[in-house]
Design an enzyme around this catalytic site. Sequence first.
Site, short mmCIF file in Angstrom:
data_model
loop_
_atom_site.label_atom_id
_atom_site.label_comp_id
_atom_site.label_asym_id
_atom_site.label_seq_id
_atom_site.Cartn_x
_atom_site.Cartn_y
_atom_site.Cartn_z
N ASP A 61 -15.47 -3.40 -16.95
CA ASP A 61 -15.78 -3.17 -14.85
C ASP A 61 -15.50 -5.56 -15.40
OD1 ASP A 61 -16.19 -4.05 -12.81
OD2 ASP A 61 -18.06 -3.51 -11.69
N LEU A 83 -4.07 -7.08 -14.22
CA LEU A 83 -3.83 -6.10 -13.01
C LEU A 83 -4.90 -4.93 -12.68
CD1 LEU A 83 -1.50 -5.34 -15.86
CD2 LEU A 83 -0.36 -4.79 -13.88
N THR A 132 0.70 -8.65 -4.96
CA THR A 132 2.12 -8.36 -3.98
C THR A 132 2.22 -8.11 -2.75
OG1 THR A 132 1.44 -6.00 -2.53
CG2 THR A 132 -0.16 -7.22 -2.94
N ASP A 133 3.53 -8.30 -2.57
CA ASP A 133 4.40 -8.61 -1.44
C ASP A 133 3.43 -8.31 0.03
OD1 ASP A 133 4.49 -5.74 -1.21
OD2 ASP A 133 6.74 -5.61 -1.21
N GLU A 134 2.33 -7.30 -0.54
CA GLU A 134 1.91 -7.52 1.04
C GLU A 134 0.41 -8.19 1.43
OE1 GLU A 134 -0.11 -3.00 0.94
OE2 GLU A 134 0.97 -2.54 0.01
N TYR A 157 -7.33 -4.32 1.83
CA TYR A 157 -6.51 -4.54 0.52
C TYR A 157 -5.55 -6.01 0.24
CZ TYR A 157 -3.13 -3.89 -2.98
OH TYR A 157 -2.61 -4.37 -4.32
N SER A 158 -4.76 -5.71 1.43
CA SER A 158 -4.01 -7.38 1.15
C SER A 158 -4.36 -8.50 2.14
CB SER A 158 -2.91 -6.67 2.20
OG SER A 158 -3.17 -6.38 3.02
N ALA A 159 -5.80 -8.00 2.40
CA ALA A 159 -6.65 -9.55 2.82
C ALA A 159 -7.07 -9.87 0.75
CB ALA A 159 -7.86 -9.20 3.56
N SER A 160 -7.39 -8.74 0.27
CA SER A 160 -8.44 -8.56 -0.56
C SER A 160 -7.23 -9.31 -2.10
CB SER A 160 -9.39 -7.87 -1.19
OG SER A 160 -8.00 -6.61 -1.88
N LYS A 161 -6.89 -9.02 -2.38
CA LYS A 161 -5.09 -8.95 -3.43
C LYS A 161 -5.27 -11.05 -2.46
CE LYS A 161 -4.05 -7.46 -6.00
NZ LYS A 161 -4.25 -7.03 -7.85
N PRO A 212 2.91 14.99 4.13
CA PRO A 212 2.39 13.84 5.42
C PRO A 212 3.53 12.81 6.05
CG PRO A 212 0.62 13.98 3.42
CD PRO A 212 1.63 14.97 3.47
N ASP A 287 -0.70 7.70 12.45
CA ASP A 287 -0.52 6.36 11.73
C ASP A 287 -1.55 6.57 10.69
OD1 ASP A 287 1.28 5.45 10.90
OD2 ASP A 287 2.16 4.13 12.73
P1 NAD Z 1 -4.47 1.63 -9.93
O1 NAD Z 1 -4.39 2.19 -9.20
O2 NAD Z 1 -2.39 2.78 -10.61
O3 NAD Z 1 -4.51 0.88 -11.52
C1 NAD Z 1 -6.11 -0.04 -10.99
C2 NAD Z 1 -6.11 0.18 -12.57
O4 NAD Z 1 -7.71 -0.79 -12.45
C3 NAD Z 1 -7.27 1.44 -12.58
O5 NAD Z 1 -7.01 2.02 -14.46
C4 NAD Z 1 -8.61 1.45 -12.53
O6 NAD Z 1 -9.54 2.02 -13.32
C5 NAD Z 1 -8.75 -0.07 -12.90
N1 NAD Z 1 -10.11 -0.90 -12.57
C6 NAD Z 1 -10.11 -1.03 -10.85
N2 NAD Z 1 -10.82 -1.13 -11.20
C7 NAD Z 1 -11.88 -1.82 -11.68
C8 NAD Z 1 -12.37 -3.28 -12.47
N3 NAD Z 1 -13.98 -3.58 -11.31
N4 NAD Z 1 -12.88 -3.32 -13.65
C9 NAD Z 1 -11.67 -3.37 -14.28
N5 NAD Z 1 -10.82 -1.72 -14.12
C10 NAD Z 1 -10.78 -1.72 -12.91
O7 NAD Z 1 -3.31 0.45 -9.39
P2 NAD Z 1 -1.32 0.03 -10.07
O8 NAD Z 1 -0.73 0.75 -8.95
O9 NAD Z 1 -1.21 0.42 -11.24
O10 NAD Z 1 -1.48 -1.55 -9.47
C11 NAD Z 1 -2.19 -2.15 -10.57
C12 NAD Z 1 -2.44 -3.91 -9.99
O11 NAD Z 1 -0.84 -4.34 -9.42
C13 NAD Z 1 -2.78 -4.20 -8.83
O12 NAD Z 1 -3.39 -5.73 -9.21
C14 NAD Z 1 -1.68 -3.98 -7.47
O13 NAD Z 1 -2.38 -4.46 -6.91
C15 NAD Z 1 -0.90 -4.47 -8.02
N6 NAD Z 1 0.53 -4.14 -7.45
C16 NAD Z 1 0.83 -2.67 -7.17
C17 NAD Z 1 2.05 -1.88 -6.68
C18 NAD Z 1 2.51 -0.36 -6.43
O14 NAD Z 1 3.22 -0.22 -5.89
N7 NAD Z 1 1.41 -0.41 -7.32
C19 NAD Z 1 2.74 -2.76 -6.73
C20 NAD Z 1 2.71 -4.90 -6.09
C21 NAD Z 1 1.10 -5.05 -6.82
P1 TYD Z 2 1.82 3.49 0.11
O1 TYD Z 2 2.12 5.18 -1.20
O2 TYD Z 2 0.35 3.47 0.17
O3 TYD Z 2 2.08 2.37 -0.36
P2 TYD Z 2 1.84 1.47 0.68
O4 TYD Z 2 0.39 1.72 1.61
O5 TYD Z 2 1.24 0.17 -0.59
O6 TYD Z 2 2.92 0.96 1.36
O7 TYD Z 2 2.92 4.48 1.00
C1 TYD Z 2 4.07 4.07 1.09
C2 TYD Z 2 4.25 4.17 2.26
O8 TYD Z 2 3.99 5.74 2.91
C3 TYD Z 2 3.58 3.76 3.44
O9 TYD Z 2 4.61 3.24 4.89
C4 TYD Z 2 2.16 4.66 4.43
C5 TYD Z 2 3.04 6.17 4.27
N1 TYD Z 2 2.39 6.96 3.41
C6 TYD Z 2 3.36 7.60 4.60
O10 TYD Z 2 3.47 8.25 5.01
N2 TYD Z 2 2.38 9.53 4.11
C7 TYD Z 2 1.39 9.28 3.32
O11 TYD Z 2 0.42 9.99 2.82
C8 TYD Z 2 1.41 8.11 2.93
C9 TYD Z 2 0.10 8.29 1.46
C10 TYD Z 2 1.70 7.36 2.50
#
Ligand code: NAD
Ligand code: TYD
Length: 351
Positions: A61, A83, A132-134, A157-161, A212, A287
């Site tokens: 962790d 990541l 993330t762009d969020e 989520y975005s506030a924590s990032k 959905p 929503d």
């Molecule tokens: P994911 O949820 O698929 O994977 C997250 C990984 O982190 C998992 O393997 C999980 O086991 C591990 N993890 C979680 N908490 C942990 C902890 N406390 N200690 C150690 N490992 C831990 O996420 P993802 O979609 O692959 O995203 C990876 C990174 O990229 C994140 O930082 C996310 O914010 C960023 N990101 C994701 C997207 C996207 O579209 N998915 C876009 C931009 C940025």
């Molecule tokens: P998501 O894949 O959760 O990514 P993010 O919220 O990080 O962009 O969602 C992508 C978009 O799809 C977002 O506008 C929310 C919407 N969404 C749905 O409409 N239905 C769903 O069941 C989910 C998971 C997301």
Amino acid sequence: MTNAILITGGAGFIGSHVVRRMVNNHPDKLIVNFDKLTYAGNPENLTDITNKKNYRFEKGDIADEKTVSSLFEKYDFEGVIHLAAESHVDRSISNPMEFIRTNIVGTVVLLNHAKAAWADDFSDKCFYHISTDEVYGSLGDTGLFTENTPYDPKSPYSASKASSDHLVRAYYNTYGMPVVISNCSNNYGPNQFPEKLLPLAINNIKNMKPIPIYGKGENVRDWLYVEDHADAIETIYFNGKKGETYNIGGNNEWTNIDLIRLLCKIMDDKLKREPGTSENLITFVKDRAGHDKRYAIDSSKIAKELGWQPSLDFEEGLKKTVDWYLNNQGWMDNVLTGDYQKYYKTMYENR
Ligand code: NAD
Ligand code: TYD
């Protein structure tokens, strides 16, 4: 091997593609994947490289001081590609605390241990934080996020990032830590956990279950194939300038409804269904609270300075993604455990 690189969250969606790429492209580097294996972490994502000589897996962790301390004692890291995170907006709305712990506290624990291990001699070291762009908030109908767009995160989520990005920059400014940050748009592709829109829709369409769509489906996202993101990460790790931020995007904006309609057409074709069959599954539901309207990225900086561009045409990438899920039903079956059923019920029943 002394050239070890720590990749956190390497068993997750994007992390597994980054780990594979680094292991295969850099046999001279030891790639250490540190992951807690939460519901989103899946060792099955990496079965093809598990036995490679330059790969190690360590379970742990990032927010746990003791485990991270032993990790930095065991290996001599030249760099960190961070990541690991809680990554799903909907989960952050129902349970923000885990996002604070992992995304904020975990990032600081890693920064502290990297800083101590490098003993303030930062030459040739790199702490690369994946974001993330969020963090930039939500756009109206026009405009793009640039690296200078003020932060305005809207979800837990975005506030924590955003908070973790600020802390990483603070370590650069205060201690001279050699950091680099990238902020990427929505990723899609193989191995994504089916809580996110595309894999959830693919699984539901396959099983003739409702798809959905939140609100009216008018929210806009920019989509990038996960391998292209992994390519950008490799480029930034080796060539990014310390203290800099790079936005990464696909120049590929879609409303959710148009995206799902395209997916439905592809799935009808792949599953040899009557055209229109999958589209009938589209169901508009309540929503998301505080749902960001539009994300769109200006990625001209990384293009100009580091020569990175997205490589894959979107329709081609979507077809590739659908093929992967249809050909890897075993992966999906293992992910759709009792926990997922419980999550799905809580999130979507009576929505
Ligand atoms: P994911 O949820 O698929 O994977 C997250 C990984 O982190 C998992 O393997 C999980 O086991 C591990 N993890 C979680 N908490 C942990 C902890 N406390 N200690 C150690 N490992 C831990 O996420 P993802 O979609 O692959 O995203 C990876 C990174 O990229 C994140 O930082 C996310 O914010 C960023 N990101 C994701 C997207 C996207 O579209 N998915 C876009 C931009 C940025
Ligand atoms: P998501 O894949 O959760 O990514 P993010 O919220 O990080 O962009 O969602 C992508 C978009 O799809 C977002 O506008 C929310 C919407 N969404 C749905 O409409 N239905 C769903 O069941 C989910 C998971 C997301």
